[in-house]
Design a protein around this motif. Structure first.
Motif, PDB file in Angstrom:
ATOM      1  N   PHE A 196      -7.951  -4.440  -4.667  1.00 57.38           N
ATOM      2  CA  PHE A 196      -6.994  -3.693  -3.835  1.00 57.38           C
ATOM      3  C   PHE A 196      -6.180  -2.743  -4.706  1.00 57.38           C
ATOM      4  O   PHE A 196      -6.003  -1.564  -4.379  1.00 57.38           O
ATOM      5  N   LEU A 253      -8.195   0.244  -5.960  1.00 59.74           N
ATOM      6  CA  LEU A 253      -8.366   1.242  -4.903  1.00 59.74           C
ATOM      7  C   LEU A 253      -7.097   2.074  -4.719  1.00 59.74           C
ATOM      8  O   LEU A 253      -7.168   3.292  -4.504  1.00 59.74           O
ATOM      9  N   VAL A 254      -5.946   1.419  -4.831  1.00 63.83           N
ATOM     10  CA  VAL A 254      -4.691   2.163  -4.691  1.00 63.83           C
ATOM     11  C   VAL A 254      -4.488   3.085  -5.885  1.00 63.83           C
ATOM     12  O   VAL A 254      -3.975   4.206  -5.745  1.00 63.83           O
ATOM     13  N   LEU A 276       0.831  -1.202   0.000  1.00 63.90           N
ATOM     14  CA  LEU A 276       0.000   0.000   0.000  1.00 63.90           C
ATOM     15  C   LEU A 276       0.867   1.254   0.000  1.00 63.90           C
ATOM     16  O   LEU A 276       0.669   2.173  -0.799  1.00 63.90           O
ATOM     17  N   THR A 320     -11.116   2.106   3.219  1.00 63.15           N
ATOM     18  CA  THR A 320     -11.745   1.066   2.406  1.00 63.15           C
ATOM     19  C   THR A 320     -10.796  -0.103   2.182  1.00 63.15           C
ATOM     20  O   THR A 320     -11.202  -1.276   2.258  1.00 63.15           O
ATOM     21  N   VAL A 321      -9.531   0.199   1.923  1.00 63.71           N
ATOM     22  CA  VAL A 321      -8.529  -0.865   1.755  1.00 63.71           C
ATOM     23  C   VAL A 321      -8.419  -1.686   3.040  1.00 63.71           C
ATOM     24  O   VAL A 321      -8.339  -2.924   2.997  1.00 63.71           O
ATOM     25  N   THR A 325      -9.360  -5.687   3.412  1.00 62.66           N
ATOM     26  CA  THR A 325      -8.261  -6.558   3.824  1.00 62.66           C
ATOM     27  C   THR A 325      -8.668  -7.410   5.020  1.00 62.66           C
ATOM     28  O   THR A 325      -8.390  -8.609   5.081  1.00 62.66           O
TER      29      THR A 325
END
Length: 438
Positions: A371, A374-375, A331, A417-418, A422
């Motif tokens: 994931f 989102l990043v 991340l 949100t991540v 997770t």
């Protein structure tokens, strides 16, 4: 080059980017200049001019990218012919009870248009063209309006169909349909968090909210909502053609333009002046975006030649981290890369190294795709190369640091949100498993 040299090069490029932007240089030219600077550190005598020309041509010749000017023109038509005002008039009576009121239109509008366009830039540009003037005229706080647009505009790549998802699915060799299905629930979470933040902020800062509109009866609300019918029908038309497979995203954009013109003509808002202004406005904004895309693409290619993204991913692989620690480090790594690379380049340049370590840690590649999307959304609102920031900077007349500051709370909501997906990965995997039980 060793790791220390790569870090020094990355730091120098970042400083140069900040200085050029602070000096008032056009964003696209600043990116091109930093790409040229980066290429100076690449050995082997690579012809910079040929690389730039090839990159500029490949970016401008994209069939998918053809949707961008069409969706921008659609927004311009809605704006120039006052159809956007009718849209707000129709929504206002129903959102008056909700803390934040019409600022929620940014989130709802980006969610709806994002499901049509599949592009973060197109979604941000189209909704901002409609929403920013209306919110400013009605007295809403500019910082929250800009921040919510920057954040919600990223829904264009999280809500299927998404260009970014397609690129990842091809790179990771996973099912595109599974990736699309996996994006629905996380996109609802993001929209809920954004609207929740707007509601809480408005309750904490009532002095910054415009006066409440007068109360209306249910019949009066329905009468005002008649203004929603033309634009709603247009959205349904575009969305239906996309879902039915009748048209691609670019063809849907053409349907949207045709529908906007038809509705404007039917409502007698389509004058020769409005038509001309819509074309010129769309051309100016599209030209600006294309210059930025060319600069960002050139800089991404230059960064790829230096080996910085690959070296960073290899370094992470060598740490031998636990699964959750690996996700945390990835991340941070992608957030750092997002300050210098566009989202698609981040995926293309790192998946070869990152995907094996993710699989080894026990993560599903479909989950990791969400994931990663989102990043990439975080990268869209991360200075100095956050593309949504550039779009809103041009459309609002505010400087990039102001827009970046406004978008900061929504950046952190993406981080939340991540964390949620997770800890609870079934949120992402529920729909793909229901559709593909085996």
């Amino acid at each position: 080059m060793d790791a220390l040299q790569l870090v020094e090069i990355a730091g120098l490029i970042l400083v140069a980017m900040l200085l050029l932007l602070a000096g008032g240089l056009w964003i696209g030219l600043a990116l091109l200049a930093c790409g040229w600077l980066t290429m100076q550190f690449v050995s082997g005598g690579i012809p910079i001019g040929s690389v730039l020309a090839t990159n500029a041509w490949s970016n401008s010749a994209s069939w998918t990218l053809a949707a961008l000017p069409l969706f921008v023109w659609m927004g311009e038509i809605l704006f120039r012919t006052k159809l956007s005002e009718e849209l707000f008039r129709g929504l206002a009576p129903w959102l008056g009870w909700l803390p934040g009121r019409l600022m929620h239109v940014n989130v709802i509008g980006c969610g709806v248009f994002g499901s049509i366009s599949g592009s973060s830039a197109a979604t941000t540009a189209m909704v901002a063209k409609i929403a920013l003037p209306e919110l400013k005229k009605r007295g809403y706080d500019e910082m929250v309006s800009l921040g919510s647009l920057a954040g919600a505009g990223t829904l264009g790549i999280l809500i299927p169909p998404s260009i970014t998802m397609v690129v990842y699915a091809v790179a990771a060799n996973v099912s595109i349909i599974q990736i699309f299905l996996a994006g629905f629930l996380p996109s609802l979470i993001v929209m809920g968090l954004y609207s929740g933040y707007i509601a809480v902020w408005s309750l904490l800062h009532p002095e910054k909210m415009p006066p409440k509109p007068p109360k209306m009866s249910f019949r009066e609300k329905l009468k005002e909502s008649a203004n929603l019918i033309p634009v709603t029908l247009l959205i349904i038309l575009v969305f239906a053609t996309l879902l039915s497979g009748v048209a691609s995203a670019t063809e849907c954009a053409a349907w949207g333009v045709a529908g906007s013109l038809a509705i404007a003509a039917w409502s007698r808002n389509l004058t020769a002046r409005a038509f001309y202004d819509s074309i010129m406005g769309a051309m100016r904004l599209t030209t600006m975006i294309m210059l930025i895309l060319t600069g960002a693409g050139f800089m991404s290619i230059a960064m790829g030649y230096t080996g910085i993204p690959n070296a960073l991913a290899t370094w992470v692989d060598g740490l031998n981290l636990s699964p959750y620690a690996l996700i945390a480090v990835l991340l941070v790594m992608y957030i750092l890369l997002g300050t210098a690379l566009d989202g698609l380049s981040m995926i293309v340049l790192t998946t070869v190294v990152v995907l094996p370590m993710v699989q080894q840690a026990g993560f599903d590649l479909v989950w990791f795709g969400i994931f990663l999307v989102l990043v990439v959304e975080m990268a869209e609102v991360s200075p100095p190369v956050g593309f949504n920031l550039f779009v809103l900077q041009t459309m609002s007349g505010r400087d990039s640091l102001t827009v970046a500051k406004a978008s900061l709370p929504f950046f952190f909501l993406l981080v939340v949100t991540v964390a949620i997906i997770t800890v609870f990965p079934d949120i992402v995997m529920l729909l793909p498993r229901l559709a593909f039980p085996n």
